[in-house]
Design a protein around this motif. Structure first.
Motif, PDB file in Angstrom:
ATOM      1  N   GLU A   1      -5.257  11.797  -0.261  1.00 44.33           N
ATOM      2  CA  GLU A   1      -5.098  10.456  -0.795  1.00 44.33           C
ATOM      3  C   GLU A   1      -4.555   9.540   0.302  1.00 44.33           C
ATOM      4  N   GLU A   2      -4.876   8.255   0.175  1.00 46.57           N
ATOM      5  CA  GLU A   2      -4.466   7.215   1.125  1.00 46.57           C
ATOM      6  C   GLU A   2      -5.073   7.416   2.516  1.00 46.57           C
ATOM      7  N   ILE A   3      -6.347   7.790   2.541  1.00 46.40           N
ATOM      8  CA  ILE A   3      -7.125   7.737   3.771  1.00 46.40           C
ATOM      9  C   ILE A   3      -7.591   6.290   3.956  1.00 46.40           C
ATOM     10  N   GLN A   4      -7.208   5.672   5.061  1.00 47.83           N
ATOM     11  CA  GLN A   4      -7.621   4.293   5.317  1.00 47.83           C
ATOM     12  C   GLN A   4      -8.906   4.263   6.140  1.00 47.83           C
ATOM     13  N   ASP A   5      -9.497   3.082   6.198  1.00 49.28           N
ATOM     14  CA  ASP A   5     -10.747   2.940   6.939  1.00 49.28           C
ATOM     15  C   ASP A   5     -10.502   3.034   8.449  1.00 49.28           C
ATOM     16  N   ASN A   6     -11.547   2.902   9.208  1.00 48.33           N
ATOM     17  CA  ASN A   6     -11.499   3.230  10.630  1.00 48.33           C
ATOM     18  C   ASN A   6     -10.651   2.288  11.486  1.00 48.33           C
ATOM     19  N   ASN A   7     -10.274   1.128  10.949  1.00 53.51           N
ATOM     20  CA  ASN A   7      -9.361   0.276  11.717  1.00 53.51           C
ATOM     21  C   ASN A   7      -8.141  -0.125  10.904  1.00 53.51           C
TER      22      ASN A   7
END
Length: 613
Positions: A346-352
């Motif tokens: 959980e709480e994987i953010q996008d690439n930037n």
């Protein structure tokens, strides 16, 4: 739970933010008329309820000894205390003087203060917090210096009542503000009767680790709902744990102890009793006890056997490629969780990360974590996920947090059924006598209003030793906006749970659809549920026996994954279908590697369940 970095939009200061918008101008009761200069004392200003009878009025030459000075942050001022108390235990002998600039007084000064009495509500009136009685716009006269301080009142297991708070007044919308304080009966009344006074705790055990805001939590009741690692467990809405007290420092932050749960502040910790937005009653420490280690160490679970499927959930707290925590997260997964077969992140953010430029892909984030796991000696995981619609799932603006599956292809296989995307719902159909997802990976009812500005559940179909296992990764809406345990409204309102109840119904309905096709299907629904194992949210998830929260297989004193304001509590859960629960060989572990430590890499502890499909 939303991360502290996203919910506490404040400077790194131990002071509460003071603003004119959160000062309540109240009309004083008729009996609180003007007093002759110098005749009014601090206990008269404080009164016997939470609100001063002189709120909004001018007072003149209120005398006291300075017991603490706060010359930093946005709530600059000092505390004074009358060394000659009255005989009413409900009336405090201390009060805060708000100067709005570095005070020109010192601890031990005898002063007289003239100014306006106000009731300041940390966080603003909409927060539901209690107010702090203050003297504002002061004129201060130093009468003498170097005086002995009034003796500190001891806060202890003996002095703090077992009952937490009175029921709020129905005529005041549930507020306790107008009720006469009963400090011998209720803990919150006891603390309020000491507001602004010089208090002390002795040999206090730490139940909430030091955080980036230079604060920690102790308990003065070491036998109150303890766990074996030194914390205090929050096991029901009626077990608020009355012995908890926040500790902040009136000194330099660099000297504040780096404490973990289970440590002790040996000796005396003393200073004025404050109240702030981020925890309620707080000892603003003029002196802090010596930190003694409790020996709390990070846990490791056991490795799954060849026949056991290990499924874990881990909130990695806004992870993006710019973070420096990848190696530490990899170490936790490989060496603490023992490389589970499936991990819901959980709480994987996008690439930037928080850069808000329309980016939604997270392959760089997940790929860097996979590489770090390999470098730590773990397997090369494969992964599946679905990119959200930009800014549609809540969390840190621009971050586009989502759930993702890691899985070890040497142990399990993933059944890919194409067509799932951010807005297309997966469903359930019958295939060769068994249940199957229409899209795998797929999102569950992404258009349902339950998921507005919140993460949509990610469903996937796995195969282990020839047996299909359905895994549903969740991250329910946060508790943001709920009234705190120390609110003026008792019991406090938990408005955020309405959305989680709706989310739980959607997930429960989906699981029932799987079980309607095959009643012995193996289903695991897991993630950051943002609610307790005893909550209505969990009961809805479990409705009809479709799921069961496996954390309840642990003793009550061991049920926690998160520590908030000194309460060790459950937010992360793994729920299983009847075939998993009753199939035998199920073991559950809450692996304590983060929540109890001052140097945590996430505010959540991972959870793992092992079973034989």
């Amino acid at each position: 739970m939303a991360s502290k970095s996203s919910t506490r939009l404040a400077a790194l200061t131990v002071a509460a933010v003071c603003s004119a918008a959160s000062t309540v101008a109240l009309t004083a009761p008729a009996h609180a008329g003007p007093a002759p200069a110098g005749s009014l004392r601090i206990h008269d200003v404080q009164g016997s309820t939470r609100l001063s009878p002189y709120a909004g009025k001018q007072v003149t030459d209120v005398a006291g000894i300075v017991t603490g000075v706060r010359g930093y942050g946005n709530s600059k001022g000092f505390w004074i205390q009358d060394p000659r108390p009255d005989d009413d235990p409900a009336t405090s002998e201390g009060v805060f003087v708000f100067t709005n600039e570095a005070p020109r007084v010192a601890v031990g000064d005898a002063v007289t203060v003239s100014g306006t009495v106000s009731e300041y509500v940390p966080g603003g009136t909409s927060s539901g917090n209690q107010s702090v009685t203050e003297i504002t716009r002061p004129t201060v006269t130093v009468v003498s210096s170097g005086n002995a301080l009034p003796a500190a009142t001891t806060v202890s297991a003996r002095s703090v009542p077992r009952a937490y708070a009175p029921e709020g007044d129905d005529a005041a919308n549930g507020s306790v503000n107008g009720l006469r304080l009963r400090p011998a009966r209720y803990a919150l009344d006891h603390y309020e009767s000491l507001e602004g006074m010089n208090v002390r705790v002795s040999d206090a055990r730490v139940v909430g680790a030091t955080d980036p805001y230079t604060e920690l939590w102790v308990t003065v009741k070491p036998r109150e709902n303890p766990n074996r690692r030194g914390g205090t467990v929050y096991g029901s809405y009626g077990a608020q744990n009355t012995g908890r007290l926040q500790i902040q420092s009136l000194g330099e932050p660099a000297g504040f102890p780096a404490a973990d749960v289970g440590d002790t502040l040996a000796g005396t910790t003393s200073g004025p009793l404050d109240y702030n937005q981020y925890g309620g009653y707080t000892l603003a420490a003029r002196e802090i006890g010596t930190l003694e280690s409790g020996g709390t160490e990070r846990e490791s679970t056991r490795r799954q056997s060849a026949r056991e499927l290990a499924v874990a959930t881990y909130n990695v707290e806004n992870l993006d490629p710019s973070d420096d925590t990848f190696a530490a997260h990899a170490d936790a997964i490989v060496h603490r969780l023992k490389s589970p077969d499936v991990v819901s992140l959980e709480e994987i953010q996008d690439n930037n990360g928080a850069t808000d430029d329309g980016t939604v892909a997270a392959d760089a984030t997940v790929g860097r974590l996979i590489d770090a796991i390999v470098a730590a000696g773990g397997p090369r995981y494969d992964w599946r996920g679905i990119d959200p619609v930009d800014k549609a799932d809540g969390g840190e603006p621009g971050g586009n947090i989502r759930q993702a599956f890691l899985f070890n292809p040497e142990r399990v296989s993933f059944t890919d059924r194409p067509g799932g995307d951010a807005t297309t719902a997966t469903g359930v159909r019958k295939v060769r006598g068994g249940a199957a997802l229409t899209h795998s990976p797929g999102r569950i009812a992404p258009a349902d209003p339950a998921w507005e500005d919140s993460r949509k559940p990610l469903a996937g179909e796995f195969v282990f030793r020839g047996r299909t296992v359905f895994v549903i990764a969740n991250h329910f809406s946060s508790k943001g906006g709920d009234q705190g345990l120390t609110a003026q409204y008792q019991p406090p309102a938990r408005g955020s749970e309405t959305q989680r109840h709706a989310q739980a119904r959607v997930v429960n309905t989906f699981v029932k659809e799987i079980l309607a096709v095959r009643k012995d299907a193996d289903v695991v629904a897991l993630g950051d549920i943002n609610d307790f194992e005893f909550s209505r949210t969990t009961h809805i998830l479990e409705d009809g026996g479709a799921l069961w929260s496996a954390v309840k297989s642990l003793p009550e004193s061991e049920r926690y994954s998160y520590v908030y304001q000194g309460n060790s509590q459950v937010l992360d859960q793994i729920l299983v279908s009847p075939s998993v629960r009753h199939g035998g060989h199920l073991t559950y572990d809450s692996v304590h590697v983060n929540a109890e430590f001052h140097d945590q890499i996430s505010d959540h502890d991972p959870q793992v369940v092992r079973f034989r499909p």
